[in-house]
Motif scaffolding. Structure first.
Motif: not given
Length: 544
Positions: A71-78, A80-82, A236-239, A244-247
């Motif tokens: 989770i720390a890595g996911a937040i650092a890279v992505n 909000y989504d992380g 800082l924002e979702p998405g 990126a797409s509906a999928l």
């Protein structure tokens, strides 16, 4: 920092701190092992743990390497989504608390199958429940072993696949030793030690990061934006990852379903409720666990953005272990070699404790549900059952090592999400129906368990997780488990199949029940309802 990412800290300091932790925990496990005199001791720690001890151990079981490293890595890279992983994991615990935790403890003995077979046909239900338990444990072990490979590779500067595979094998061997010697008592004490160290270490790093930015979280996040390159305010924002797409949005919805519903079907978490002496202590352990887990997930927000601010996404992705290296790299940036060694040892402890808990759950499921109840039809001594459990530990350890080598390099928070999907699809519908639906019968349970399990495993195999993701622009390798981008056999477009398999399993349970001519047993349901809600009769059943 990007240059340093391939060899972080002092190798001998890292090894020394690792070794000290292993020695201390092994001493604890060996001392505790002298108290293992029965099957109840090996499987459930003799039901001798207090609510506070068990709550801390539950937090230790639940806060896996996915929580700390992934989770720390996911937040650092992505960004909000992380952080959505943290939210999903925490909300999931509330679902487990409200729906199943205390009810299962009052009804069961050692495993989830004890509950499911209470009013249904023993042999087919125990076989189905044991197979679904083993599947969940396998996917969860993939995540932990992959995390071990990436973490130790980072600290020892091992960049080749063979070296990381050796590291995974060493972790697997230690895991086997912990469980063989200590059983559930030893495993529980390792989890208590690990939870205390993990929350204290994450808390110290959180305070340190905030102190460097005037105790202003907004300043931390702004610095992360500055270090994020082209992503900018998008972190800082979702998405960013799922918008990126509906999928990709559909994939996120599928992931959310798996995370929120999966915990209530995780056998290694549910098994922890059998280690306390009463329903009152079970409730207390839940309260303690939720406080500890909730506080920790608040820390992950600061740690993730802190790693993005002080280390930067590029250096994190360049390190052995990729995203999973964010927390150790942050520790090195904050406190140099010593803090890195301590935090890495805590992460290593996290992995060892969780894999030990998973392994003893799988061993109990096979020996208690398949060997003792199905193969031997109950005609086996407690010592014979425990002996089979010990051999099962060795086999599971070998499988975990091979699977961890195969999954090395994947984000471990994502791999854990697959385990949650299997649990939510194969286990949760049957647990809910068994506890709350009088009409439910054996046929419905088998349809639900096997339908949910098979559909989930098949869709995962034929998803982009295994094959078909685009090649990484740096390494040229696919981001799927099969690293050759030329090999592509996926047809299911989503990474996580929960949005299909979880509703399907619930529907199959209903269809199987109504298609069957099996007579229901309202008197058994009434007995189960009273026992699950009040605990009446549970202690007597447990003592046998």
């Amino acid at each position: 920092m990007a240059a340093a990412a391939t060899n972080v800290g002092n190798t001998w300091i890292n090894i020394g701190i690792f070794g000290a932790f292993v020695v201390v925990t092994l001493i604890v496990v060996f001392r505790v092992s002298r108290q293992n005199k029965s099957a109840a001791d090996f499987y459930a720690g003799g039901r001798s743990f207090t609510g506070t001890q068990n709550g801390t151990a539950i937090a230790g079981d639940y806060l896996s390497a996915a929580s700390f490293l992934g989770i720390a890595g996911a937040i650092a890279v992505n960004g909000y989504d992380g952080f959505l992983y943290s939210i999903g994991f925490l909300v999931a615990w509330l679902v487990a608390l409200l729906l199943v935790a205390e009810l299962l403890r009052n009804t069961g003995k050692f495993t989830m199958a004890d509950v499911l077979s209470f009013r249904l046909k023993q042999r087919p239900i125990r076989m189905a429940a044991a197979l679904s338990t083993l599947a969940v444990v396998f996917f969860y072990l993939l995540a932990q072993m992959a995390g071990a490979g990436g973490l130790v590779a980072l600290l020892l500067g091992i960049t080749d696949q063979a070296g990381q595979g050796l590291v995974i094998a060493v972790v697997g061997a230690l895991m086997i030793l912990y469980v063989l010697v200590g059983g559930m008592k030893g495993t529980t004490w390792v989890q208590i030690i690990k939870a205390t160290l993990l929350i204290a270490g994450a808390g110290a790093m959180t305070i340190w990061v905030l102190a460097l930015h005037g105790f202003n979280l907004s300043a931390v996040m702004q610095e992360a934006v500055n270090m994020s390159g082209d992503k900018g305010e998008a972190i800082l924002e979702p998405g960013l990852q799922y918008g990126a797409s509906a999928l990709s949005q559909l994939d996120f919805l599928s992931l959310a379903l798996a995370l929120v519903l999966g915990t209530a079907g995780l056998p290694h978490v549910l098994m922890r409720f059998y280690t306390v002496p009463s329903a009152k202590e079970a409730r207390k352990s839940v309260v303690v666990a939720i406080w500890l887990i909730g506080i920790f997930y608040l820390f992950t927000l600061v740690l993730g953005y802190g790693a993005g601010a002080l280390v930067g996404p590029e250096a994190i992705l360049a390190a052995p272990g990729g995203q999973n290296s964010a927390a150790p790299l942050l520790a090195f940036e904050l406190g140099g070699e010593i803090l890195l060694g301590i935090i890495a040892a805590v992460a290593f402890a996290t992995i060892l404790a969780v894999v030990a808990g998973l392994t003893i759950t799988a061993a109990a499921s096979f020996s208690h549900d398949i060997y003792a109840s199905i193969i031997k039809k109950g005609q086996v001594s407690a010592d014979g059952e425990v002996r089979v459990a010990r051999w099962t530990v060795v086999v599971i350890g070998v499988i975990a090592i091979l699977g961890g080598i195969f999954a090395n390099g994947q984000n471990i928070a994502f791999l854990v999400a697959l385990a949650f999907c299997v649990a939510a699809s194969a286990n949760l519908p049957t647990i809910i129906y068994s506890l709350f639906w009088k009409r439910f019968n054996t046929s419905g349970a088998l349809w639900s368990i096997y339908g949910g399990l098979i559909s989930t495993v098949v869709l995962i195999i034929f998803s982009p997780v295994v094959s078909g993701k685009p090649a990484d622009p740096v390494t040229g390798l696919s981001k799927s488990m099969i690293s050759n981008p030329a090999i592509d056999f996926h047809f299911f477009p989503l990474d996580n199949p929960g949005i299909v398999t979880i509703p399907l399993a619930f529907v199959l349970g209903i269809v199987g029940t109504f298609l069957s001519k099996e007579r229901s047993h309202p008197e058994k349901y009434a007995e189960m309802e009273v026992r699950s809600l009040t605990g009446a009769g549970a202690e007597k059943a447990v003592s046998h």
